[in-house]
Design a protein around this motif. Structure first.
Motif, PDB file in Angstrom:
ATOM      1  N   MET A   1      48.448  32.640  -9.614  1.00 60.44           N
ATOM      2  CA  MET A   1      46.415  32.520 -10.293  1.00 60.44           C
ATOM      3  C   MET A   1      46.461  30.650  -9.942  1.00 60.44           C
ATOM      4  SD  MET A   1      44.129  34.289 -12.524  1.00 60.44           S
ATOM      5  CE  MET A   1      43.473  33.589 -14.659  1.00 60.44           C
ATOM      6  N   MET A   2      45.160  30.759 -10.061  1.00 58.39           N
ATOM      7  CA  MET A   2      44.709  28.944  -9.976  1.00 58.39           C
ATOM      8  C   MET A   2      45.629  28.110 -11.094  1.00 58.39           C
ATOM      9  SD  MET A   2      40.925  27.676  -9.521  1.00 58.39           S
ATOM     10  CE  MET A   2      41.000  28.513  -7.653  1.00 58.39           C
ATOM     11  N   LYS A   3      46.265  26.488 -11.455  1.00 55.77           N
ATOM     12  CA  LYS A   3      45.481  26.386 -12.510  1.00 55.77           C
ATOM     13  C   LYS A   3      44.927  25.662 -13.088  1.00 55.77           C
ATOM     14  CE  LYS A   3      50.351  25.072 -10.356  1.00 55.77           C
ATOM     15  NZ  LYS A   3      50.755  24.418  -9.417  1.00 55.77           N
ATOM     16  N   ASP A   4      44.912  25.320 -14.811  1.00 57.15           N
ATOM     17  CA  ASP A   4      44.220  24.652 -15.241  1.00 57.15           C
ATOM     18  C   ASP A   4      43.844  23.499 -14.325  1.00 57.15           C
ATOM     19  OD1 ASP A   4      43.360  26.791 -16.907  1.00 57.15           O
ATOM     20  OD2 ASP A   4      44.312  25.511 -18.562  1.00 57.15           O
TER      21      ASP A   4
ATOM     22  N   LEU B   1      41.407  24.025 -11.576  1.00 57.97           N
ATOM     23  CA  LEU B   1      40.282  24.433 -11.676  1.00 57.97           C
ATOM     24  C   LEU B   1      38.755  23.106 -12.297  1.00 57.97           C
ATOM     25  CD1 LEU B   1      38.084  26.330 -12.861  1.00 57.97           C
ATOM     26  CD2 LEU B   1      39.060  26.881 -14.538  1.00 57.97           C
ATOM     27  N   LYS B   2      39.761  22.172 -12.929  1.00 57.60           N
ATOM     28  CA  LYS B   2      39.068  20.885 -13.489  1.00 57.60           C
ATOM     29  C   LYS B   2      38.599  19.596 -12.350  1.00 57.60           C
ATOM     30  CE  LYS B   2      40.252  16.536 -15.857  1.00 57.60           C
ATOM     31  NZ  LYS B   2      39.873  16.137 -17.063  1.00 57.60           N
ATOM     32  N   ILE B   3      39.372  19.922 -11.114  1.00 63.25           N
ATOM     33  CA  ILE B   3      39.208  18.785  -9.379  1.00 63.25           C
ATOM     34  C   ILE B   3      37.952  19.793  -8.680  1.00 63.25           C
ATOM     35  CG2 ILE B   3      40.183  18.392  -7.764  1.00 63.25           C
ATOM     36  CD1 ILE B   3      43.175  18.669  -9.764  1.00 63.25           C
ATOM     37  N   ILE B   4      37.769  21.233  -8.854  1.00 60.50           N
ATOM     38  CA  ILE B   4      37.478  21.768  -8.364  1.00 60.50           C
ATOM     39  C   ILE B   4      36.153  21.728  -8.851  1.00 60.50           C
ATOM     40  CG2 ILE B   4      35.973  23.954  -7.759  1.00 60.50           C
ATOM     41  CD1 ILE B   4      38.476  24.943  -7.700  1.00 60.50           C
ATOM     42  N   LEU B   5      35.700  21.763 -10.763  1.00 59.18           N
ATOM     43  CA  LEU B   5      34.533  21.656 -11.160  1.00 59.18           C
ATOM     44  C   LEU B   5      34.012  20.503 -11.627  1.00 59.18           C
ATOM     45  CD1 LEU B   5      35.061  23.309 -14.057  1.00 59.18           C
ATOM     46  CD2 LEU B   5      34.035  24.299 -12.641  1.00 59.18           C
ATOM     47  N   THR B   6      35.226  19.211 -10.998  1.00 59.76           N
ATOM     48  CA  THR B   6      35.120  17.542 -11.132  1.00 59.76           C
ATOM     49  C   THR B   6      34.382  17.380  -9.540  1.00 59.76           C
ATOM     50  OG1 THR B   6      36.779  17.254 -12.492  1.00 59.76           O
ATOM     51  CG2 THR B   6      35.152  15.726 -11.668  1.00 59.76           C
ATOM     52  N   GLU B   7      34.626  17.697  -8.366  1.00 59.82           N
ATOM     53  CA  GLU B   7      34.517  17.205  -7.415  1.00 59.82           C
ATOM     54  C   GLU B   7      32.531  18.260  -7.290  1.00 59.82           C
ATOM     55  OE1 GLU B   7      36.244  18.521  -4.247  1.00 59.82           O
ATOM     56  OE2 GLU B   7      38.157  16.964  -5.103  1.00 59.82           O
ATOM     57  N   TYR B   8      32.685  19.102  -7.625  1.00 56.76           N
ATOM     58  CA  TYR B   8      31.038  20.054  -7.726  1.00 56.76           C
ATOM     59  C   TYR B   8      30.022  19.113  -8.250  1.00 56.76           C
ATOM     60  CZ  TYR B   8      27.594  23.506  -8.620  1.00 56.76           C
ATOM     61  OH  TYR B   8      26.654  24.307  -7.884  1.00 56.76           O
ATOM     62  N   ALA B   9      30.274  18.537  -9.195  1.00 60.32           N
ATOM     63  CA  ALA B   9      29.830  17.514 -10.277  1.00 60.32           C
ATOM     64  C   ALA B   9      29.296  16.306  -9.822  1.00 60.32           C
ATOM     65  CB  ALA B   9      29.811  17.536 -11.781  1.00 60.32           C
ATOM     66  N   GLY B  10      30.025  16.291  -8.886  1.00 58.25           N
ATOM     67  CA  GLY B  10      30.281  15.176  -8.134  1.00 58.25           C
ATOM     68  C   GLY B  10      29.460  13.269  -9.235  1.00 58.25           C
ATOM     69  N   LYS B  11      29.247  12.486  -8.543  1.00 57.17           N
ATOM     70  CA  LYS B  11      28.989  10.923  -9.571  1.00 57.17           C
ATOM     71  C   LYS B  11      27.870  11.495  -9.831  1.00 57.17           C
ATOM     72  CE  LYS B  11      33.405   9.228  -9.997  1.00 57.17           C
ATOM     73  NZ  LYS B  11      33.427   8.465 -10.888  1.00 57.17           N
TER      74      LYS B  11
END
Lengths: 241, 229, 147
Positions: A1-4, A7-17
């Motif tokens: 299973m994916m690590k926390d 998941l954090k990295i994916i979500l943060t990158e998805y949101a962008g800056k």
């Protein structure tokens, strides 16, 4: 299973800056309306306090506390030992205050809110006040072992300290001084040598009243020279292209 | 947003580095083009308020360049600059946050953001001593924009950058020019040819040409070379 | 300055609610403008409250965008370190309960302490912890399945 973490990295990158230009303009306009407060002397000093190297404090304190370590044991007069080291304490202090120049930081510091002058001013005040405050501490420590009066001791420590500091401040205003910050150590060495020959060998002693007056005058001169030097910091007048 | 100079002159002894210059610079990128010794650095130092002109004056939206208000909105990258030897990249930026009045908590966020912007994200904890020339220059740029300046003055900012860094840097400048006054000096035409909205060409303390260069006017490079032969 | 600290956090919080960069940026700035006009003791909590309310107003004003519109508005999203594409992420996020998603974002992306999130949603810490954990697991499963 994916690590926390993943998941954090994916979500943060998805949101962008958020776009930095839009952010810049916004923060700029909001903070400008709020108005930047004027930087107080206290704030300037507090900022600089964290950037003065520990060794300066260590040397200053070590010299002041010499009487504690019983310099007597080495058949020295403690007062002479401390007074001999005072020029170096002063020299090191000025070198530290002038550090920006040594490392080519003056120009960068000049365009900040504090300004190059402000930085030097804050550093010098901080170091100067601490070093001056250590003089009576040292004198009191000596008084425990010695018979001389505390004031007498203070005066004899202030003299070499101030003389060195004044000469260093004057030298720092010359082109040569600007380019060779370490010249302060040479000044300290010279004051040390003169004190040695006058006091230790020639046993020159004009009496405590004269010395006290001289010390008072020197303190005033030092303050005066300090302000004069502050004014020349960061003006870049000597540089040509 | 306007930086205005009138009759600006700087003399060193009998030498005149900047001679009676007048100009108005607005939002956008302004390229200051000239050979070494043309007086670019002297002019830029006066624009930053760290060098007092012999005569004439320079103002930004009514503020004197020596004022705290102006320094608050100013960013500057000098041609040469150093760093305290114990500093890491992050320490360096945090130091300037402190000097520019950005409080400690916010400074962390801001410094990380900037390291990322100039491509030094993984170098924050490394001593500046170990940086390459280009990396140090990028750190210098980060320092200059740390307070989100309205006026950004860059003295030979592309010096020491490799071609790839130059390209990246140019696009950053172009972007910043959209919201600020950016003045950058260079002796390399290609640095500013495509990004400068305005060009000021300097030769021995004088402006020899200023305005926005249009393609119909031919090659800027050629014009520049002819002037400096 | 609170703005420097929270700008990106608030932006991300809003972005996951509205799924549109420009709109998220505008709402972020609006949040701060409202925030600056007021005095408060817990800036962070207050900021999130304003942001949430602004998003609710936004939903009321224009009907929620359909998925296709959103895609048209926002497709440029690259992942350097993963193989998951942005469409998968969006689909996965959409399948979560909105409150669960917000809590998850506050915890995972903005690194807010569970305690603060619990106070913000007026729930027990344990309940918040459990909901975030469940939402997280669900999201992970969806993302891995989409590979």
């Amino acid at each position: 299973m994916m690590k926390d973490k993943d998941l954090k990295i994916i979500l943060t990158e998805y949101a962008g800056k958020p776009g930095h230009l839009k952010k810049d303009t916004f923060i700029r306009s909001v903070t400008k309306d709020a108005g930047k407060e004027h930087v107080s002397t206290f704030k300037m000093i507090a900022v600089q306090a964290g950037y003065i190297r520990v060794y300066v404090w260590l040397i200053s304190i070590a010299v002041a506390c010499l009487p504690l370590f019983g310099a007597d044991m080495f058949r020295f007069a403690t007062l002479d030992a401390v007074a001999d080291l005072m020029p170096f304490v002063a020299g090191v202090g000025i070198i530290e205050a002038m550090r920006a120049r040594m490392y080519d930081m003056t120009e960068l510091e000049s365009v900040t809110l504090l300004s190059g002058k402000g930085v030097f001013y804050a550093r010098m005040i901080l170091i100067g006040v601490v070093q001056f405050a250590l003089i009576p501490v040292s004198a009191v420590l000596m008084a425990f072992a010695d018979t001389g009066s505390v004031i007498d001791h203070c005066v004899k420590l202030v003299l070499p300290y101030c003389i060195t500091a004044i000469i260093c401040l004057i030298v720092e205003r010359t082109r040569f001084g600007r380019e060779n910050v370490l010249v302060c150590l040479a000044v300290a060495g010279a004051v040390f040598a003169i004190r040695q020959s006058l006091v230790s060998f020639a046993r020159y002693d004009p009496g405590s009243l004269t010395l006290t007056i001289a010390a008072a005058v020197l303190i005033i001169v030092q303050i005066f020279e300090f302000y004069k030097t502050v004014r020349t910091v960061g003006t870049g007048e000597v540089e040509w292209n | 947003m306007e930086l205005k100079a009138s009759g600006l002159t700087k003399q060193y002894g009998s030498k005149t580095a900047v001679d009676n210059m007048s100009f108005e610079i607005g939002k956008g990128v302004t390229g200051l083009l000239g050979a070494n010794g043309a007086g670019k650095t002297t002019l830029m130092r006066m624009m930053c308020g760290i060098l007092t002109p012999t005569s004439g004056e320079i103002e930004y939206d009514g503020y004197r360049v020596e004022s705290e208000e102006y320094r608050n909105v100013l960013g500057y990258l000098p041609q040469d600059f150093g760093y305290y030897p114990e500093f890491t990249g992050m320490d360096f930026l945090k130091y300037f946050c402190a000097l520019k009045g950005i409080d400690k908590k916010a400074a962390n966020t801001r410094c990380e953001e900037l390291l990322e912007l100039v491509g030094l994200k993984d170098m924050g904890k490394v001593k500046v001593k170990k940086y390459s020339g280009g990396m140090k220059q990028r750190l210098g740029i980060a320092q200059a924009i740390i307070n989100r300046p309205e006026v950004l003055i860059l003295d030979e900012p592309t010096a020491g950058l490799d071609p790839k860094e130059r390209v990246r840097f140019r696009s950053l400048i172009e972007e910043l020019g959209k919201v600020s006054i950016v003045v950058l000096s260079t002796h390399i035409v290609s640095d500013i040819e495509h990004i400068a909205d305005r060009i000021i060409m300097m030769k021995s303390g004088h402006i020899i040409w200023q305005g926005s260069w249009k393609e119909e006017q031919g090659s800027l490079e050629e014009f520049y070379l002819k002037e400096f032969e | 300055m609170d703005i420097e600290l929270y700008y990106d956090k608030i932006y991300r919080y809003i972005f996951f609610k509205v799924n549109n960069r420009t709109l998220a940026e505008d709402l972020t700035q609006e949040t701060f403008l409202r925030f600056l006009g007021a005095e408060c003791e817990q800036p962070e909590r207050f900021l999130y409250t304003i942001a949430r309310n602004l998003c609710i107003d936004e939903y009321r004003r224009i009907k929620p965008l359909s998925t296709e519109d959103e895609e048209a508005l926002d497709v440029s999203c690259e992942f350097e370190n993963t193989l998951v594409n942005s469409l998968t992420v969006r689909k996965a996020l959409e399948s979560l309960n909105p409150d669960d998603r917000d809590m998850l974002i506050m915890r995972y992306v903005n690194s807010e302490p569970i305690q603060d999130i619990a106070r913000f949603y007026d729930m027990s810490r344990f309940a918040v912890y459990r909901r975030i954990k469940e939402a997280g697991n669900r999201l992970k499963k969806l993302l891995e399945g989409g590979n």
